[in-house]
Every structure is written in structure tokens, then in C-alpha cells.
Scaffold this active site. Sequence first.
Site, short mmCIF file in Angstrom:
data_model
loop_
_atom_site.label_atom_id
_atom_site.label_comp_id
_atom_site.label_asym_id
_atom_site.label_seq_id
_atom_site.Cartn_x
_atom_site.Cartn_y
_atom_site.Cartn_z
CB CYS A 64 -0.99 0.24 0.95
SG CYS A 64 -0.29 0.05 2.93
CD GLU A 121 -7.78 -1.32 -1.01
OE1 GLU A 121 -7.44 -0.86 -0.13
OE2 GLU A 121 -8.74 -2.04 -1.16
CG HIS A 164 -4.70 -0.24 3.93
ND1 HIS A 164 -3.63 -0.66 3.13
CD2 HIS A 164 -5.63 -0.13 3.14
CE1 HIS A 164 -4.28 -0.84 1.85
NE2 HIS A 164 -5.46 -0.53 1.85
#
Length: 460
Positions: free
Chosen positions: A362, A433, A421
Amino acid sequence: MRRPGRRVIGAVTLVTALVLALGAAGLQRPTTALAAPSGPSWDDVQEAKGDVEATEIAIARILDTVAEVNAEFEQLRTAALMAGEEHQQATIALDEAETTMQSADRRRDAALERASASGQQAAQLAALLARAGSGDITMALIVSGDDADDLLYRLGTMSALSARTDAVLARALRDRNVADSLSDQAAVARDAHADAVAEAEAVYAAAADAAQQAEAQAAQQRALLDELSVKLATLTGRSAALERAYLDSLEHAEPPSNPGPGQPSQPSPSPSAPAPGPSPSTPAPTPSQPTPRPSTPAPAPSPSSPAPTPAPSPPAPTPSPPPAASGPTPKPAIVTAAIAFARAQLGEPYQYGASGPNSWDCSGLTMMAYSAGGLAIGGHSVSAQYNRAASRGLLVSYSQALPGDLIFYSYGGSASGSKYHVTIYLGNGQMIEAPSPGKPVRIVPVRTYDRIPVVARPSG
């Protein structure tokens, strides 16, 4: 072999106990494979066909199974992402320790060189004094050889040194003391670097194991959803592809804050009786708008009944203009480049610790996306990217989010919690993402659970 230090043991303990910590918070790690829950059997599906009540029960069982599978995977996904972020933090600490060690080594080497030069100057001056009338000193120089420390001690006991000799001796002693001190500091820096290496290696091993488990579970999840979508299609008369798109969309539904054992991770849509399959023009559902379950059609009105006169429609209200965005003004060129770069990676695999060119995690994706726009956003770490934005006043309320803003997730959704994240907001409730092991780069609706209530605007 050098034994790991206290920080190493602490890091390993943290990552090893991560899943246990999640369990203590109501997210108990599944102890069975994801393929274990399978919903109704094929015999159950065949027997339910044609029976509205039995079909509704079978559909409900399928949706409950999907909810359970998604909840179990979410636990492993979160654990893997948190472990990965812990390793990124350890890597940053290792880089800092290496920089410190190299700087300490350079300072030590320079100090040793100065001490050697000033010591030689003091020795030369002592030799001159000896030739001027002190044979004992000449003999001392011959005997002492290259032992500068012994020579300096001997010179320090002389009472006939001139003022110049005193200054040279003082400088030589000072340079030797500085060199000794910096040598000690360099040794400490090397020990700290060795600890950082051991810590990074230990955390990497634990994080890689968590990522491998999550990836294996993701593969089992895909296989199970394939099977369930076919069963669901058999019950509803719709296409398996359409049902699979619907089941995939349920992954982004919000789970309850603390599901109990055996409870689904999100409320299941109400089951319904089968209906005819969609016409060829029926569009497939998008992740942001799950396909509603088919329902029993309402009975048509009797031919003898007069058609009701429709009431006049009220005029549509004029929509209110959206509130003006607050916070720093983004730079359009940078945002456009970052989003275009991220979109170009759609479908590429997630790989723990990767920052391209063909696989991503990420923070690696967000880092390189903004690098494509010529902007550094804090390095390869969720926490580092958040902290940089916070230190520069670039955090904005999520309600004011604009395309290109970074959305962060932490355990519990707190800005002070453990961040694991980061995604890029695209607008209209969508984000891009690199999600987790076993899931490729994708565009999905913004998830609200664990979302931090502020976003970062890197280009502001």
C-alpha cells in the site's frame, strides 16, 4: 553468533503476538481454513429449487457463509498489514542506524588522523629538544618507537619544555582524547546498527509469514466464492458472473464493531425467492453499488380495475451547492500525475514490501504514485507518510477530502492508533489501493471501518 538485543526481542514479540492481540479485541484468528464454511451443499441447492421458502433459506446460508469468510480474511489481512508496517518501521530504523554508524566512523577516522598528525608533530619537537641537549630524551625516542601514547606521557613529565612545546603537547593530548571518545561512539553506533539489523530481519520473517498466510487464505476465499456464486446463480436463475460480482461487493460492506463467535462480519441482505435471469442488457454490478437480491415480482393489477391517475410530480428541489473544500490547496498537476500512475498499476499483484515496478504494497504504491508527480511524501511507510503530513499541516477532515488525498487506516480508526494501510482517494466515494496479500491493485468504495477521520493532502 551475536545474541539479539532487547529491541529485537520486543519486535519479535510484538509481531508474534499481533494476531493474539487482535483476538483479544474481538477479532479472533480463525483456526480452520477458509474453505471449511461452504454454505448449502449441492444436494440442498437442488432440493431448494422450486420451493420459495427453501430457496430463501439456502440463499441466506450462502450469504452468511460469505460474511463469515470475509470476516475471517479481514482478520488475517489486518494482521498481515500491521506486521508489514512494523517491518517498514524497522527498516527505517535500520537505515537511520546505518547512517549514524557511517557518520560515526567518518568522524572517528578524521579524529584519529588528526591525533596521529599532532602526535607526530610533538614527537618531532621532542627530537629537536633532545638534539639540543637532552640525550636521555633521544634515547627515550629510540626506545619508544611508534608508541605515541608512551611518548606523550614522557614528554608530559619534562619540565624544560618551551611555551610552544606546551601548546603542541596540549593539542596532541586533546586530539588523542577526542579520537578515543569518537572511537567509543563509533563502537556504540556499530552495536546499535547490529541490533537494528537483527530486529529488521526478525520482524521481516514474522511479517513475511503473516503475508504468506493471508495470501493462502485469499486463494481459498476466491475458490469458495466461485463455488458459492454458481450455487447462488442456480437458485436465482441469474448468471454466475453477476452473482460473483455481487458476492465480491460484500467484501466492502462494513462489519459490526465486535462480531461474536460464528456471527457474520456484516448484515446479510434479506434472502428472496428466485426470479428469471436478467436480460442481456442488464449491467453488471459495480463494487460501489451491490446488486440487490432478486425478489418475488408483485402481482399485476386486474384488467377490470381502472388504472389509477398518477398524481402530479412535485418540482425537483434545487440541489444545494457542495460546501467549499477547506485545508491546503492541492496542486492539480501533481495530483493528476499521482492518480494516473496509480491507475496504470490496476490489476498488478500485491507483494509485501514492494514498491514496483510490477508489484506493490500500500505505502509503496502511494509513495511511487506521488514520486511520479515529483513529490516525496515521507518514504515507504504508512506511519511515515502520515507523520510527514501531520508535521507540515497537511491533514484535512475526511468530510473535506479531494481526489488525490491519502486515506489512512489504523487499528480502531484512531489517529493515534497503529496505522497499517493507506490508499488514494479518487472522489465519489472511491479509492485506489494495493489492498493486501492475494488481492491486486484495485478501485473500491472507501471502507469506513478503521478509517482515520482525517486525510492527508500531500501536494497542499
